[in-house]
Design a protein around this motif. Structure first.
Motif, PDB file in Angstrom:
ATOM      1  N   VAL A 255       0.840  -1.195   0.000  1.00 54.44           N
ATOM      2  CA  VAL A 255       0.000   0.000   0.000  1.00 54.44           C
ATOM      3  C   VAL A 255       0.876   1.247   0.000  1.00 54.44           C
ATOM      4  O   VAL A 255       0.631   2.198  -0.762  1.00 54.44           O
ATOM      5  CB  VAL A 255      -0.958  -0.002   1.218  1.00 54.44           C
ATOM      6  N   ILE A 256       1.915   1.260   0.816  1.00 52.45           N
ATOM      7  CA  ILE A 256       2.826   2.402   0.871  1.00 52.45           C
ATOM      8  C   ILE A 256       3.523   2.588  -0.466  1.00 52.45           C
ATOM      9  O   ILE A 256       3.662   3.715  -0.958  1.00 52.45           O
ATOM     10  CB  ILE A 256       3.843   2.219   2.016  1.00 52.45           C
ATOM     11  N   GLN A 257       3.951   1.496  -1.078  1.00 53.66           N
ATOM     12  CA  GLN A 257       4.632   1.581  -2.369  1.00 53.66           C
ATOM     13  C   GLN A 257       3.693   2.120  -3.455  1.00 53.66           C
ATOM     14  O   GLN A 257       4.098   2.942  -4.280  1.00 53.66           O
ATOM     15  CB  GLN A 257       5.176   0.218  -2.769  1.00 53.66           C
ATOM     16  N   LYS A 258       2.438   1.685  -3.446  1.00 58.30           N
ATOM     17  CA  LYS A 258       1.473   2.195  -4.422  1.00 58.30           C
ATOM     18  C   LYS A 258       1.270   3.701  -4.243  1.00 58.30           C
ATOM     19  O   LYS A 258       1.169   4.445  -5.221  1.00 58.30           O
ATOM     20  CB  LYS A 258       0.137   1.473  -4.287  1.00 58.30           C
ATOM     21  N   LYS A 259       1.204   4.153  -2.992  1.00 60.07           N
ATOM     22  CA  LYS A 259       1.035   5.583  -2.725  1.00 60.07           C
ATOM     23  C   LYS A 259       2.239   6.369  -3.235  1.00 60.07           C
ATOM     24  O   LYS A 259       2.092   7.451  -3.825  1.00 60.07           O
ATOM     25  CB  LYS A 259       0.846   5.839  -1.231  1.00 60.07           C
ATOM     26  N   LYS A 260       3.437   5.834  -3.029  1.00 71.22           N
ATOM     27  CA  LYS A 260       4.653   6.512  -3.491  1.00 71.22           C
ATOM     28  C   LYS A 260       4.676   6.604  -5.015  1.00 71.22           C
ATOM     29  O   LYS A 260       5.016   7.645  -5.585  1.00 71.22           O
ATOM     30  CB  LYS A 260       5.902   5.776  -3.006  1.00 71.22           C
ATOM     31  N   ILE A 261       4.302   5.520  -5.689  1.00 69.73           N
ATOM     32  CA  ILE A 261       4.291   5.510  -7.153  1.00 69.73           C
ATOM     33  C   ILE A 261       3.256   6.497  -7.676  1.00 69.73           C
ATOM     34  O   ILE A 261       3.522   7.259  -8.613  1.00 69.73           O
ATOM     35  CB  ILE A 261       4.035   4.081  -7.691  1.00 69.73           C
ATOM     36  N   THR A 262       2.078   6.512  -7.069  1.00 66.38           N
ATOM     37  CA  THR A 262       1.022   7.436  -7.485  1.00 66.38           C
ATOM     38  C   THR A 262       1.463   8.883  -7.288  1.00 66.38           C
ATOM     39  O   THR A 262       1.263   9.722  -8.174  1.00 66.38           O
ATOM     40  CB  THR A 262      -0.270   7.164  -6.691  1.00 66.38           C
ATOM     41  N   LEU A 263       2.064   9.180  -6.160  1.00 68.56           N
ATOM     42  CA  LEU A 263       2.532  10.536  -5.883  1.00 68.56           C
ATOM     43  C   LEU A 263       3.617  10.955  -6.876  1.00 68.56           C
ATOM     44  O   LEU A 263       3.579  12.063  -7.418  1.00 68.56           O
ATOM     45  CB  LEU A 263       3.051  10.638  -4.454  1.00 68.56           C
ATOM     46  N   THR A 264       4.560  10.070  -7.137  1.00 68.49           N
ATOM     47  CA  THR A 264       5.634  10.373  -8.082  1.00 68.49           C
ATOM     48  C   THR A 264       5.072  10.620  -9.475  1.00 68.49           C
ATOM     49  O   THR A 264       5.468  11.579 -10.154  1.00 68.49           O
ATOM     50  CB  THR A 264       6.650   9.214  -8.123  1.00 68.49           C
ATOM     51  N   PHE A 265       4.155   9.787  -9.908  1.00 62.05           N
ATOM     52  CA  PHE A 265       3.550   9.942 -11.223  1.00 62.05           C
ATOM     53  C   PHE A 265       2.765  11.257 -11.307  1.00 62.05           C
ATOM     54  O   PHE A 265       2.845  11.971 -12.312  1.00 62.05           O
ATOM     55  CB  PHE A 265       2.636   8.744 -11.528  1.00 62.05           C
TER      56      PHE A 265
END
Length: 90
Positions: A63-73
């Protein structure tokens, strides 16, 4: 010698502070025990409990990794849009 009394009182104060401190394990147990999560001592945990903990941690990390990827994108998209708008007006 002058000043010896002040060092003795400082040493006594440090010893008293050390005695009054709670142990790290006690602090850990007190901060992690609440209504929904029960403290599991890793030294006495069963393999099933360890597997459940490992599974829960992996899910939380995903979940944390998905949030980081979404934020970066999202940041990348905003930067590209900003550059495109600035390029049109300059």
């Amino acid at each position: 010698m002058p000043g010896e009394g002040s060092m003795m009182s400082a040493n006594t104060s440090l010893k008293n502070n050390r005695r009054n401190r709670t142990s790290k394990l006690e602090k850990f147990v007190n901060t992690t025990t609440n209504d929904s999560i029960e403290f599991v001592d890793p030294n006495t945990a069963t393999p099933e409990e360890l597997a459940a903990i490992r599974q829960r941690m992996q899910e939380e990390n995903k979940v944390i990794q998905k949030k980081k990827i979404t934020l970066t994108f999202s940041i990348l998209v905003v930067i590209l849009i900003t550059l495109a708008v600035l390029n049109c007006y300059l």
